[in-house]
Design an enzyme around this catalytic site. Structure first.
Site, PDB file in Angstrom:
ATOM      1  N   VAL A  11       0.834  -1.209   0.000  1.00  0.00           N
ATOM      2  CA  VAL A  11       0.000   0.000   0.000  1.00  0.00           C
ATOM      3  C   VAL A  11       0.865   1.253   0.000  1.00  0.00           C
ATOM      4  O   VAL A  11       0.657   2.166  -0.801  1.00  0.00           O
ATOM      5  CB  VAL A  11      -0.982  -0.026   1.194  1.00  0.00           C
ATOM      6  CG1 VAL A  11      -1.721   1.295   1.323  1.00  0.00           C
ATOM      7  CG2 VAL A  11      -1.971  -1.161   1.039  1.00  0.00           C
ATOM      8  N   ALA A 252     -15.856 -19.815  -7.879  1.00  0.00           N
ATOM      9  CA  ALA A 252     -15.683 -20.823  -6.831  1.00  0.00           C
ATOM     10  C   ALA A 252     -14.252 -21.353  -6.882  1.00  0.00           C
ATOM     11  O   ALA A 252     -13.594 -21.291  -7.916  1.00  0.00           O
ATOM     12  CB  ALA A 252     -16.672 -21.955  -7.039  1.00  0.00           C
ATOM     13  N   CYS A 260      -5.331  -9.418   2.875  1.00  0.00           N
ATOM     14  CA  CYS A 260      -6.466  -8.587   3.307  1.00  0.00           C
ATOM     15  C   CYS A 260      -7.684  -9.369   3.798  1.00  0.00           C
ATOM     16  O   CYS A 260      -8.106  -9.207   4.942  1.00  0.00           O
ATOM     17  CB  CYS A 260      -6.870  -7.656   2.174  1.00  0.00           C
ATOM     18  SG  CYS A 260      -5.596  -6.465   1.804  1.00  0.00           S
TER      19      CYS A 260
HETATM   20  C1  UDX Z   1      -8.346  -7.414  -1.898  1.00  0.00           C
HETATM   21  C2  UDX Z   1      -9.422  -6.460  -2.412  1.00  0.00           C
HETATM   22  O1  UDX Z   1      -9.894  -6.909  -3.685  1.00  0.00           O
HETATM   23  C3  UDX Z   1      -8.887  -5.028  -2.479  1.00  0.00           C
HETATM   24  O2  UDX Z   1      -9.920  -4.143  -2.863  1.00  0.00           O
HETATM   25  C4  UDX Z   1      -8.343  -4.639  -1.100  1.00  0.00           C
HETATM   26  O3  UDX Z   1      -7.799  -3.325  -1.127  1.00  0.00           O
HETATM   27  C5  UDX Z   1      -7.291  -5.635  -0.646  1.00  0.00           C
HETATM   28  O4  UDX Z   1      -7.835  -6.968  -0.661  1.00  0.00           O
HETATM   29  P1  UDX Z   1      -6.240  -8.672  -2.984  1.00  0.00           P
HETATM   30  O5  UDX Z   1      -6.043  -9.295  -1.637  1.00  0.00           O
HETATM   31  O6  UDX Z   1      -5.074  -8.118  -3.719  1.00  0.00           O
HETATM   32  O7  UDX Z   1      -7.299  -7.472  -2.889  1.00  0.00           O
HETATM   33  O8  UDX Z   1      -6.867  -9.790  -3.942  1.00  0.00           O
HETATM   34  P2  UDX Z   1      -8.284 -10.152  -4.584  1.00  0.00           P
HETATM   35  O9  UDX Z   1      -8.176 -10.071  -6.040  1.00  0.00           O
HETATM   36  O10 UDX Z   1      -9.402  -9.440  -3.957  1.00  0.00           O
HETATM   37  O11 UDX Z   1      -8.380 -11.712  -4.208  1.00  0.00           O
HETATM   38  C6  UDX Z   1      -8.374 -12.157  -2.860  1.00  0.00           C
HETATM   39  C7  UDX Z   1      -8.566 -13.651  -2.788  1.00  0.00           C
HETATM   40  O12 UDX Z   1      -9.865 -14.007  -3.185  1.00  0.00           O
HETATM   41  C8  UDX Z   1      -7.620 -14.450  -3.694  1.00  0.00           C
HETATM   42  O13 UDX Z   1      -7.111 -15.557  -2.976  1.00  0.00           O
HETATM   43  C9  UDX Z   1      -8.493 -14.906  -4.842  1.00  0.00           C
HETATM   44  O14 UDX Z   1      -8.067 -16.123  -5.411  1.00  0.00           O
HETATM   45  C10 UDX Z   1      -9.825 -15.079  -4.125  1.00  0.00           C
HETATM   46  N1  UDX Z   1     -10.985 -14.958  -5.036  1.00  0.00           N
HETATM   47  C11 UDX Z   1     -11.246 -13.774  -5.652  1.00  0.00           C
HETATM   48  C12 UDX Z   1     -11.801 -16.063  -5.234  1.00  0.00           C
HETATM   49  O15 UDX Z   1     -11.576 -17.150  -4.672  1.00  0.00           O
HETATM   50  N2  UDX Z   1     -12.883 -15.922  -6.069  1.00  0.00           N
HETATM   51  C13 UDX Z   1     -13.185 -14.764  -6.702  1.00  0.00           C
HETATM   52  O16 UDX Z   1     -14.187 -14.722  -7.430  1.00  0.00           O
HETATM   53  C14 UDX Z   1     -12.341 -13.657  -6.486  1.00  0.00           C
END
Ligand code: UDX
Length: 429
Positions: A11, A252, A260
């Site tokens: 960040v 899924a 986060c």
């Molecule tokens: C997240 C938020 O999206 C962002 O707005 C915030 O500021 C920080 O946290 P990030 O952790 O970088 O961002 O990744 P993100 O793309 O949100 O994915 C998080 C997790 O969710 C990953 O492990 C991803 O594989 C999983 N995921 C995401 C799913 O399992 N299914 C989905 O449909 C989307």
């Protein structure tokens, strides 16, 4: 205007680099001298597409500076963004020690009036606490204000998420603070919500927790799809035509990881609990995610009651594609089980291997998909990198000694894989 950004993690660094790109003079501060040395040599300590170029360009233009000297940095700062980490404590709450340490250094060194902006994700009420804390510790006779300006960037798309932000949330107590932040962000054309600090802090948690909830809901439905003979891909596609539901964050898989969602769900749940309230929906999201992480391996048990001595190809270890980050990656939970059982692993990930070696130095590492698959009796896919999605069924059949493919991210068509003779198991289909 002299802007200081404290903390050069994802960040902080992205914020600093993007503020410089917007034309500001920015001093990125970190007490970790190794990191500062790297940055001064033009190297980013985090993997993020596009960041190296922006560091180079803005450093050359003298808009971007890196320092570990907080006395110098804070002395004449006009605006200080705090973007230090707020890691999870064993009880699920957020550890604010680093944040308060930074606040102490700020209080002891600011010699002019300044705006202190919290970018880190912090429990609701932290800005208020920080306000009294700094007031008590101020060494010089100056005025300051604390604002809350949460960050919504995602790893892998962080630069774009910041420069073309979908929203700017300004949690402020005065018109002056609002004016300063509007001035800083004037080149970003996005909707701005001005609110109080507590609401701004809550917006960040509520957004992340809602997305985590969405993923856990879809994973729960995916598990039910398997039982009742439905296909989660078609189900979510059907749902997504309703724009009240939307088509994002409906994939899924083996659950969410990263720095986060796992932390922010637990932290908000803990905060509510401390206030005597139980956030039941968030609790459910956490529980579903915990179980989901090892769902795939449970399914593989049908074929392999034990993995002792089984040659296993692992494709993908990062918590999602586009990053080398392994924090809370579901791959870790799965690989731990496989290693403990005595499976013979050959791991491949296009960018996450260096960091992964710190977790599991004992397994084999491949330099390509092919090398990882060769002679394997089972393959687990834990991250949906594009290069994996391109693998054809013939490749699994020709390289593996038995084509048992366990796909935790639904990268392929079930029909295509099975028609071609791959024993293909995925999630919710
Ligand atoms: C997240 C938020 O999206 C962002 O707005 C915030 O500021 C920080 O946290 P990030 O952790 O970088 O961002 O990744 P993100 O793309 O949100 O994915 C998080 C997790 O969710 C990953 O492990 C991803 O594989 C999983 N995921 C995401 C799913 O399992 N299914 C989905 O449909 C989307």
């Amino acid at each position: 205007m002299k802007i200081v950004v404290t903390g050069t993690g994802y960040v902080g660094l992205v914020t600093g680099v993007c503020l410089a790109e917007l034309g500001h003079t920015v001093h990125c501060l970190d007490t970790n001298e190794e990191k500062i040395k790297m940055l001064n040599n033009g190297l980013s300590p985090v993997f993020e597409p596009g960041i190296d170029e922006l560091i180079k360009e803005n450093s050359e233009q003298k808009r971007l500076n890196f320092t570990s000297n907080y006395v110098e940095a804070y002395r004449d700062a006009d605006v200080i963004f705090i973007a230090v980490e707020t890691p999870e404590l064993p009880n699920g709450s957020a550890d604010l020690n680093i944040l308060f340490k930074a606040a102490e250094q700020i209080a002891e060194n600011i010699q002019g009036n300044c705006l202190i902006v919290i970018k880190s994700t912090v429990p609701i009420g932290t800005a208020d606490k920080l306000n009294s804390f700094i007031e008590d510790k101020l060494r010089y006779n100056v005025t300051f204000e604390i604002a809350s300006n949460p960050e919504f960037l995602s790893q892998g798309t962080a630069i774009n998420d910041t420069l073309y932000a979908k929203r700017l949330i300004l949690g402020v107590e005065s018109d002056k603070a609002e004016g300063t932040l509007r001035e800083i962000y004037k080149k970003i054309k996005s909707p701005i919500l001005v609110t109080n600090r507590r609401s701004a802090e809550m917006i960040k948690y509520a957004s992340n927790d809602f997305l985590a909830l969405k993923i856990s809901f879809v994973n729960d439905i995916a598990n039910l799809c398997e039982i009742v003979g439905a296909d989660i891909d078609d189900v979510t596609k059907g749902m997504s035509f309703d724009d009240r539901i939307g088509n994002k964050f409906l994939n899924a898989g083996i659950g969410y990881g990263g720095s986060c969602f796992p932390k922010d769900t637990k932290s908000l749940h803990w905060l509510a609990y401390q206030h005597g309230y139980e956030l039941r929906t968030v609790k459910a999201a956490i529980e579903v995610n915990e179980l989901q992480k090892t769902k795939l391996i449970s399914k593989a048990r049908k074929q392999f009651p034990s993995f002792k001595g089984i040659r296993v190809s692992i494709l993908g270890v990062t918590f999602k594609p586009g990053t080398d980050d392994l924090r809370e990656a579901p791959s870790i939970d799965n690989i731990k089980i496989l290693v403990e059982e005595g499976a013979l692993l050959t791991v491949f990930d296009p960018v996450g291997m260096e960091k992964f070696k710190n977790y599991f130095p004992q397994v084999n590492y491949a330099t390509s998909v092919e090398e990882s698959l060769r002679d394997a009796e089972a393959c687990f896919i834990f991250t949906e990198w594009d290069m994996f999605k391109e693998i054809k069924p013939e490749k699994f059949l020709s390289l593996m000694s038995q084509a048992n493919v366990y796909d935790g991210r639904n990268c392929f068509s079930v029909l295509d894989m099975r028609r071609n003779g791959v024993n293909y198991i995925s999630i919710g289909r």
